[in-house]
Write a protein that holds these residues in place. Sequence first.
Motif, PDB file in Angstrom:
ATOM      1  N   VAL A   1      14.852  12.012   7.021  1.00  0.00           N
ATOM      2  CA  VAL A   1      13.699  11.119   7.074  1.00  0.00           C
ATOM      3  C   VAL A   1      12.622  11.762   7.938  1.00  0.00           C
ATOM      4  N   PRO A   2      11.375  11.476   7.643  1.00  0.00           N
ATOM      5  CA  PRO A   2      10.300  11.995   8.493  1.00  0.00           C
ATOM      6  C   PRO A   2      10.303  11.289   9.850  1.00  0.00           C
ATOM      7  N   VAL A   3       9.725  11.930  10.828  1.00  0.00           N
ATOM      8  CA  VAL A   3       9.632  11.350  12.168  1.00  0.00           C
ATOM      9  C   VAL A   3       8.635  10.198  12.144  1.00  0.00           C
ATOM     10  N   GLY A   4       8.980   9.129  12.826  1.00  0.00           N
ATOM     11  CA  GLY A   4       8.083   7.992  12.919  1.00  0.00           C
ATOM     12  C   GLY A   4       8.645   6.791  12.192  1.00  0.00           C
ATOM     13  N   GLY A   5       8.127   5.654  12.483  1.00  0.00           N
ATOM     14  CA  GLY A   5       8.579   4.416  11.855  1.00  0.00           C
ATOM     15  C   GLY A   5       7.826   4.157  10.570  1.00  0.00           C
ATOM     16  N   LEU A   6       8.121   4.943   9.541  1.00  0.00           N
ATOM     17  CA  LEU A   6       7.406   4.812   8.278  1.00  0.00           C
ATOM     18  C   LEU A   6       8.050   3.769   7.369  1.00  0.00           C
ATOM     19  N   LEU A   7       7.262   3.264   6.464  1.00  0.00           N
ATOM     20  CA  LEU A   7       7.727   2.282   5.495  1.00  0.00           C
ATOM     21  C   LEU A   7       8.463   2.961   4.350  1.00  0.00           C
ATOM     22  N   GLU A   8       9.208   2.176   3.589  1.00  0.00           N
ATOM     23  CA  GLU A   8      10.041   2.689   2.505  1.00  0.00           C
ATOM     24  C   GLU A   8       9.267   3.608   1.554  1.00  0.00           C
ATOM     25  N   GLY A   9       8.133   3.176   1.057  1.00  0.00           N
ATOM     26  CA  GLY A   9       7.359   3.991   0.120  1.00  0.00           C
ATOM     27  C   GLY A   9       6.929   5.311   0.718  1.00  0.00           C
ATOM     28  N   ASP A  10       6.526   5.295   1.994  1.00  0.00           N
ATOM     29  CA  ASP A  10       6.099   6.518   2.663  1.00  0.00           C
ATOM     30  C   ASP A  10       7.264   7.482   2.879  1.00  0.00           C
ATOM     31  N   VAL A  11       8.434   6.949   3.234  1.00  0.00           N
ATOM     32  CA  VAL A  11       9.620   7.790   3.431  1.00  0.00           C
ATOM     33  C   VAL A  11      10.016   8.439   2.106  1.00  0.00           C
TER      34      VAL A  11
ATOM     35  N   TYR B   1      14.711   3.881  -8.726  1.00  0.00           N
ATOM     36  CA  TYR B   1      14.892   5.259  -8.270  1.00  0.00           C
ATOM     37  C   TYR B   1      14.096   6.183  -9.174  1.00  0.00           C
ATOM     38  N   PHE B   2      13.947   7.435  -8.724  1.00  0.00           N
ATOM     39  CA  PHE B   2      13.346   8.463  -9.560  1.00  0.00           C
ATOM     40  C   PHE B   2      14.014   9.782  -9.210  1.00  0.00           C
ATOM     41  N   ASP B   3      13.950  10.735 -10.149  1.00  0.00           N
ATOM     42  CA  ASP B   3      14.587  12.031  -9.972  1.00  0.00           C
ATOM     43  C   ASP B   3      13.532  13.091  -9.698  1.00  0.00           C
ATOM     44  N   VAL B   4      13.899  14.059  -8.864  1.00  0.00           N
ATOM     45  CA  VAL B   4      13.047  15.211  -8.571  1.00  0.00           C
ATOM     46  C   VAL B   4      13.894  16.472  -8.712  1.00  0.00           C
ATOM     47  N   VAL B   5      13.222  17.610  -8.850  1.00  0.00           N
ATOM     48  CA  VAL B   5      13.906  18.896  -8.948  1.00  0.00           C
ATOM     49  C   VAL B   5      13.544  19.723  -7.724  1.00  0.00           C
ATOM     50  N   GLY B   6      14.570  20.233  -7.044  1.00  0.00           N
ATOM     51  CA  GLY B   6      14.350  21.060  -5.867  1.00  0.00           C
ATOM     52  C   GLY B   6      13.670  22.367  -6.230  1.00  0.00           C
ATOM     53  N   CYS B   7      12.722  22.795  -5.398  1.00  0.00           N
ATOM     54  CA  CYS B   7      11.915  23.970  -5.708  1.00  0.00           C
ATOM     55  C   CYS B   7      12.690  25.282  -5.578  1.00  0.00           C
TER      56      CYS B   7
ATOM     57  N   ARG C   1       0.830  -1.210   0.000  1.00  0.00           N
ATOM     58  CA  ARG C   1       0.000   0.000   0.000  1.00  0.00           C
ATOM     59  C   ARG C   1       0.856   1.248   0.000  1.00  0.00           C
ATOM     60  N   ALA C   2       1.965   1.247   0.751  1.00  0.00           N
ATOM     61  CA  ALA C   2       2.861   2.408   0.789  1.00  0.00           C
ATOM     62  C   ALA C   2       3.481   2.647  -0.586  1.00  0.00           C
ATOM     63  N   LEU C   3       3.908   1.590  -1.265  1.00  0.00           N
ATOM     64  CA  LEU C   3       4.488   1.735  -2.603  1.00  0.00           C
ATOM     65  C   LEU C   3       3.436   2.167  -3.621  1.00  0.00           C
TER      66      LEU C   3
ATOM     67  N   GLY D   1      14.838   3.023  -0.386  1.00  0.00           N
ATOM     68  CA  GLY D   1      15.468   3.007   0.922  1.00  0.00           C
ATOM     69  C   GLY D   1      14.773   3.965   1.866  1.00  0.00           C
ATOM     70  N   THR D   2      15.262   3.989   3.096  1.00  0.00           N
ATOM     71  CA  THR D   2      14.644   4.846   4.104  1.00  0.00           C
ATOM     72  C   THR D   2      15.607   5.856   4.707  1.00  0.00           C
TER      73      THR D   2
END
Length: 135
Positions: free
Chosen positions: A79-89, A41-47, A19-21, A58-59
């Motif tokens: 990483v965000p706070v909390g024990g999140l899964l790979e997709g969510d991170v 992997y995927f690429d993003v552009v910083g705002c 579900r996270a993925l 990865g996390t």
Amino acid sequence: MAVGRLYQAVNEEKTVQARALRLLRSWLSPQQRVEFERRGYFDVVGCDTGTRYRIRRGTSGNVNEIDEYGRLGKGWCFVPVGGLLEGDVMLAQKIALETDEARVLSIANSFPGPIRWRRPGTRPPEGRIALGRSG
């Protein structure tokens, strides 16, 4: 036998990891989705700076800057706070870089990009600093 594989596939799609993925994929552009499915992997552009970043599966320690030739550079760990899964991170990292890059990098830990070792007796590529023993 085919029914058994189908049943197993359906059950695997119900896991929290799946579900996270699935959520991550729904936020990716078509090009990012193809990169993620083919290469992990995927690429993003910083705002704020327009810097390109690669987010790998990865996390933590899974974000690198990318230069104009597509080579990995400086790495970033956040990483965000909390024990999140790979997709969510990975989704949180994507959204953070695309919407609040400067703030994210102000709290992230940086690390050097990949080191490319060369064999003794070979010339380093032009414009690059050679690491290793001098011959």
